[in-house]
Design a protein around this motif. Sequence first.
Motif, PDB file in Angstrom:
ATOM      1  N   PRO A 246      -0.737  36.837  57.643  1.00 35.04           N
ATOM      2  CA  PRO A 246      -0.164  36.424  56.352  1.00 35.04           C
ATOM      3  C   PRO A 246       0.808  35.248  56.485  1.00 35.04           C
ATOM      4  O   PRO A 246       0.796  34.338  55.648  1.00 35.04           O
ATOM      5  CB  PRO A 246       0.560  37.693  55.874  1.00 35.04           C
ATOM      6  CG  PRO A 246      -0.195  38.804  56.504  1.00 35.04           C
ATOM      7  CD  PRO A 246      -0.600  38.285  57.862  1.00 35.04           C
ATOM      8  N   ALA A 247       1.616  35.245  57.528  1.00 35.74           N
ATOM      9  CA  ALA A 247       2.576  34.155  57.719  1.00 35.74           C
ATOM     10  C   ALA A 247       1.866  32.834  57.963  1.00 35.74           C
ATOM     11  O   ALA A 247       2.293  31.778  57.481  1.00 35.74           O
ATOM     12  CB  ALA A 247       3.511  34.474  58.886  1.00 35.74           C
ATOM     13  N   GLU A 248       0.768  32.873  58.701  1.00 34.87           N
ATOM     14  CA  GLU A 248       0.016  31.655  58.990  1.00 34.87           C
ATOM     15  C   GLU A 248      -0.700  31.155  57.737  1.00 34.87           C
ATOM     16  O   GLU A 248      -0.762  29.949  57.491  1.00 34.87           O
ATOM     17  CB  GLU A 248      -0.999  31.909  60.106  1.00 34.87           C
ATOM     18  CG  GLU A 248      -0.372  32.078  61.472  1.00 34.87           C
ATOM     19  CD  GLU A 248       0.314  30.815  61.961  1.00 34.87           C
ATOM     20  OE1 GLU A 248      -0.274  29.723  61.830  1.00 34.87           O
ATOM     21  OE2 GLU A 248       1.450  30.922  62.458  1.00 34.87           O
ATOM     22  N   GLN A 249      -1.227  32.062  56.948  1.00 34.52           N
ATOM     23  CA  GLN A 249      -1.909  31.654  55.722  1.00 34.52           C
ATOM     24  C   GLN A 249      -0.918  31.075  54.717  1.00 34.52           C
ATOM     25  O   GLN A 249      -1.222  30.095  54.034  1.00 34.52           O
ATOM     26  CB  GLN A 249      -2.643  32.846  55.119  1.00 34.52           C
ATOM     27  CG  GLN A 249      -3.815  33.319  55.979  1.00 34.52           C
ATOM     28  CD  GLN A 249      -4.698  34.334  55.284  1.00 34.52           C
ATOM     29  OE1 GLN A 249      -4.275  35.014  54.366  1.00 34.52           O
ATOM     30  NE2 GLN A 249      -5.937  34.426  55.729  1.00 34.52           N
ATOM     31  N   ALA A 250       0.267  31.669  54.646  1.00 33.31           N
ATOM     32  CA  ALA A 250       1.300  31.140  53.749  1.00 33.31           C
ATOM     33  C   ALA A 250       1.731  29.748  54.191  1.00 33.31           C
ATOM     34  O   ALA A 250       1.938  28.846  53.367  1.00 33.31           O
ATOM     35  CB  ALA A 250       2.499  32.081  53.722  1.00 33.31           C
ATOM     36  N   ALA A 251       1.861  29.551  55.498  1.00 30.30           N
ATOM     37  CA  ALA A 251       2.246  28.242  56.015  1.00 30.30           C
ATOM     38  C   ALA A 251       1.161  27.205  55.745  1.00 30.30           C
ATOM     39  O   ALA A 251       1.452  26.048  55.440  1.00 30.30           O
ATOM     40  CB  ALA A 251       2.524  28.342  57.518  1.00 30.30           C
ATOM     41  N   ALA A 252      -0.108  27.625  55.850  1.00 32.15           N
ATOM     42  CA  ALA A 252      -1.218  26.706  55.589  1.00 32.15           C
ATOM     43  C   ALA A 252      -1.226  26.261  54.132  1.00 32.15           C
ATOM     44  O   ALA A 252      -1.475  25.088  53.820  1.00 32.15           O
ATOM     45  CB  ALA A 252      -2.539  27.376  55.943  1.00 32.15           C
ATOM     46  N   VAL A 253      -0.932  27.192  53.224  1.00 31.48           N
ATOM     47  CA  VAL A 253      -0.870  26.850  51.805  1.00 31.48           C
ATOM     48  C   VAL A 253       0.277  25.887  51.546  1.00 31.48           C
ATOM     49  O   VAL A 253       0.150  24.919  50.779  1.00 31.48           O
ATOM     50  CB  VAL A 253      -0.701  28.128  50.950  1.00 31.48           C
ATOM     51  CG1 VAL A 253      -0.401  27.768  49.504  1.00 31.48           C
ATOM     52  CG2 VAL A 253      -1.955  28.990  51.033  1.00 31.48           C
TER      53      VAL A 253
END
Length: 266
Positions: A246-253
């Motif tokens: 989740p942290a990586e996906q949030a950072a990607a967004v």
Amino acid sequence: MLTAPIDHPLNLATQSVLTYGSYLVTAVLLVIAIVMGIRQKTPFYVLLIVAAFVGAFAEPLYDVGMTLWFYTPGLWNTFTAFSIPQPVWAHSGYVVLYAGPAMFICDRIAKGLTASGLYQWAAIELACSCVFEMIGINGGLYEYWGPHAFRILNYPLAIGMLETAQVVCLAVAAAELRRRSTSHWPLLGLIVMFPCTFYLGNFGAGAPMIIALHLENPSMLMSTICSAISIGFALVLIFGASKLLPAEQAAAVARRPASSHLPQTA
């Protein structure tokens, strides 16, 4: 064709140490899981331990695929499948090696674990796997008897990489199940999720190595090539799992251009 060392003697002292030691650690992990569960108001961590303990009943499938044999004379065993007797410490070993690290990784994921942090946990899991199995192998409890390549103190490195990949996949998948569950009942799916991720990693990424081990005329050259491929597959699994955090996906967004967040108009 190589055959399993069926008549190899068993070290009874090592069996006692590993059995009592692993069940003691299992008890400690269970207490930690209960405490974490009470604080976070969830049965998630306890169910993760239960899933690994129950999942050990499928260990004979792994033994056949990876050409693993538990030395039999004097073995404290639970049952026999595919003519391979199963030691009583297999269940506690699953909890110590797989559920324990996955439990802590899941907790960190909920707190915003990033890819770099996941890689660090993967390194810890690999180290734990090597230590645990090297003790078992060199202590006279069992061996990987096939033509395995990249052995360190008789322990095939590819095995450790595959175990690491399956723990990472278990942790990421379990954390996602918990995050998306609207009640406690779906968490019972962990009992099924454990063997699914276990064999996804070990038999999926490990397929090239397993086939090489079971060729009609196995060779070290083919085993070496296929083990290297399986190690590469394991690394791909770990890398792919890190992108699902989740942290990586949030950072990607957050890194996307502002215009990409705007709704498209006709």
